[in-house]
Design a protein around this motif. Structure first.
Motif, PDB file in Angstrom:
ATOM      1  N   GLY A   1       0.831  -1.200   0.000  1.00 11.17           N
ATOM      2  CA  GLY A   1       0.000   0.000   0.000  1.00 11.17           C
ATOM      3  C   GLY A   1       0.861   1.243   0.000  1.00 11.17           C
ATOM      4  O   GLY A   1       2.085   1.181  -0.147  1.00 11.17           O
ATOM      5  N   THR A   2       0.229   2.386   0.159  1.00 13.42           N
ATOM      6  CA  THR A   2       0.920   3.669   0.168  1.00 13.42           C
ATOM      7  C   THR A   2       0.917   4.225   1.587  1.00 13.42           C
ATOM      8  O   THR A   2      -0.130   4.252   2.249  1.00 13.42           O
TER       9      THR A   2
ATOM     10  N   THR B   1      15.069   8.022  -1.256  1.00 13.87           N
ATOM     11  CA  THR B   1      14.871   9.439  -0.981  1.00 13.87           C
ATOM     12  C   THR B   1      15.634   9.822   0.282  1.00 13.87           C
ATOM     13  O   THR B   1      15.640   9.058   1.252  1.00 13.87           O
ATOM     14  N   SER B   2      16.261  11.005   0.257  1.00 10.13           N
ATOM     15  CA  SER B   2      17.030  11.466   1.413  1.00 10.13           C
ATOM     16  C   SER B   2      16.596  12.869   1.823  1.00 10.13           C
ATOM     17  O   SER B   2      16.302  13.711   0.963  1.00 10.13           O
TER      18      SER B   2
ATOM     19  N   GLN C   1       9.751  13.782   7.105  1.00  9.49           N
ATOM     20  CA  GLN C   1       8.583  13.081   6.578  1.00  9.49           C
ATOM     21  C   GLN C   1       8.861  12.584   5.168  1.00  9.49           C
ATOM     22  O   GLN C   1       9.387  13.312   4.330  1.00  9.49           O
ATOM     23  N   PHE C   2       8.484  11.332   4.923  1.00 11.97           N
ATOM     24  CA  PHE C   2       8.526  10.753   3.586  1.00 11.97           C
ATOM     25  C   PHE C   2       7.077  10.453   3.200  1.00 11.97           C
ATOM     26  O   PHE C   2       6.429   9.596   3.809  1.00 11.97           O
ATOM     27  N   SER C   3       6.567  11.174   2.209  1.00 10.36           N
ATOM     28  CA  SER C   3       5.145  11.101   1.877  1.00 10.36           C
ATOM     29  C   SER C   3       4.888  10.242   0.645  1.00 10.36           C
ATOM     30  O   SER C   3       5.680  10.229  -0.301  1.00 10.36           O
ATOM     31  N   GLY C   4       3.752   9.543   0.667  1.00 10.81           N
ATOM     32  CA  GLY C   4       3.302   8.789  -0.489  1.00 10.81           C
ATOM     33  C   GLY C   4       4.243   7.683  -0.907  1.00 10.81           C
ATOM     34  O   GLY C   4       4.473   7.465  -2.097  1.00 10.81           O
TER      35      GLY C   4
ATOM     36  N   ALA D   1      -1.553   6.044   3.892  1.00 16.18           N
ATOM     37  CA  ALA D   1      -2.045   7.251   3.231  1.00 16.18           C
ATOM     38  C   ALA D   1      -3.537   7.112   2.979  1.00 16.18           C
ATOM     39  O   ALA D   1      -4.046   6.013   2.740  1.00 16.18           O
ATOM     40  N   ALA D   2      -4.238   8.232   3.058  1.00 14.25           N
ATOM     41  CA  ALA D   2      -5.681   8.204   2.817  1.00 14.25           C
ATOM     42  C   ALA D   2      -5.946   7.727   1.396  1.00 14.25           C
ATOM     43  O   ALA D   2      -5.277   8.152   0.449  1.00 14.25           O
ATOM     44  N   PRO D   3      -6.906   6.844   1.211  1.00 16.14           N
ATOM     45  CA  PRO D   3      -7.218   6.367  -0.137  1.00 16.14           C
ATOM     46  C   PRO D   3      -7.795   7.515  -0.971  1.00 16.14           C
ATOM     47  O   PRO D   3      -8.366   8.469  -0.416  1.00 16.14           O
ATOM     48  N   PRO D   4      -7.656   7.453  -2.283  1.00 13.84           N
ATOM     49  CA  PRO D   4      -8.232   8.503  -3.123  1.00 13.84           C
ATOM     50  C   PRO D   4      -9.749   8.546  -2.973  1.00 13.84           C
ATOM     51  O   PRO D   4     -10.395   7.526  -2.725  1.00 13.84           O
TER      52      PRO D   4
END
Length: 241
Positions: free
Chosen positions: A34-35, A65-66, A93-96, A130-133
């Motif tokens: 998932g995300t 990602t850094s 924070q690392f998003s998505g 993450a919140a679903p679309p």
């Protein structure tokens, strides 16, 4: 020197750090695909020194990602969270982040320092799905063009598709009809996904031309449109002998 108490203060009181300027790694496994949004909390006991660490997120199928974080001098956690994005703060924070292989690794690498003890502490990691679309729908119409003589009629098929679990009712309407023409939907609305027929009827007074009809689907605050062309022909005849 943070007082040991429940909640955020307890988390920020202790930290993982090698103490010898080497990177520290934390691996997480067993996540459902998932995300996610991933937070790494940071606050070392740096007293009057300034320490910058580079926090890297990596893993199978993940774009590495850094983000760097500077632990400013004399800033032990006081109850306020401050996001660092290559700046001072106490979390990154690392998003998505799309997880497909059940986990990830956070690597904390010491960087610049104002004394001789480079540090890159890790106090805690928070993983939030993450919140679903939001549910939504699609709208299309076929064919893209129909031809009719004045006084004749024709029809279009309107298709409604459901996105992200959409189950609402989509009310249908049409605009752009030429003078003397009318349009009726059957049915007048579609629930979830499905199709409807737009029947267009003209009269002998309907002018010749190729107007664009705009079909609109509305469900609460959601609205989508599709366009089709109605070609009204000049009446003609054939002659044979």
């Amino acid at each position: 020197s943070i007082t040991d108490q429940a909640g955020n203060f307890r988390m920020m009181r202790g930290y993982l750090d090698t103490g010898n300027a080497h990177p520290s790694s934390v691996s997480v496994s067993g996540l459902r695909a998932g995300t996610y949004n991933i937070y790494v909390y940071v606050d070392g006991d740096n007293a009057t020194a300034s320490h910058t660490g580079v926090y890297q997120l990596s893993g199978s199928g993940i774009t590495t990602t850094s983000v760097s974080l500077t632990d400013a001098p004399n800033t032990n956690f006081n109850g306020t969270f401050t996001q660092a994005n290559n700046s001072s703060g106490n979390y990154v924070q690392f998003s998505g982040i799309s997880i497909t292989a059940s986990g990830f690794t956070v690597t904390a690498t010491p960087g610049a320092t104002s004394n001789s003890n480079p540090r890159a502490p890790v106090n805690g990691i928070q993983i939030i799905p993450a919140a679903p679309p939001a549910p939504d729908f699609t709208l299309s119409a076929t064919p893209s063009s129909q031809t009719v003589n004045p006084g004749g009629n024709t029809s279009y098929t309107v298709n409604v598709g459901a996105l992200n679990g959409f189950t609402g009712s989509v009310a249908l309407s049409v605009s752009g009809l030429p003078a003397g023409a009318s349009g009726l939907f059957s049915p007048t609305s579609v629930t979830g996904s499905g199709s409807a027929t737009l029947n267009v009827t003209t009269t002998t007074s309907t002018p010749i031309g190729s107007p664009t009809l705009t079909i609109t689907g509305t469900s609460g605050s959601l609205s989508h449109t599709a366009t089709v062309t109605l070609v009204v022909n000049t009446p003609n005849f054939t002659l044979s002998a």
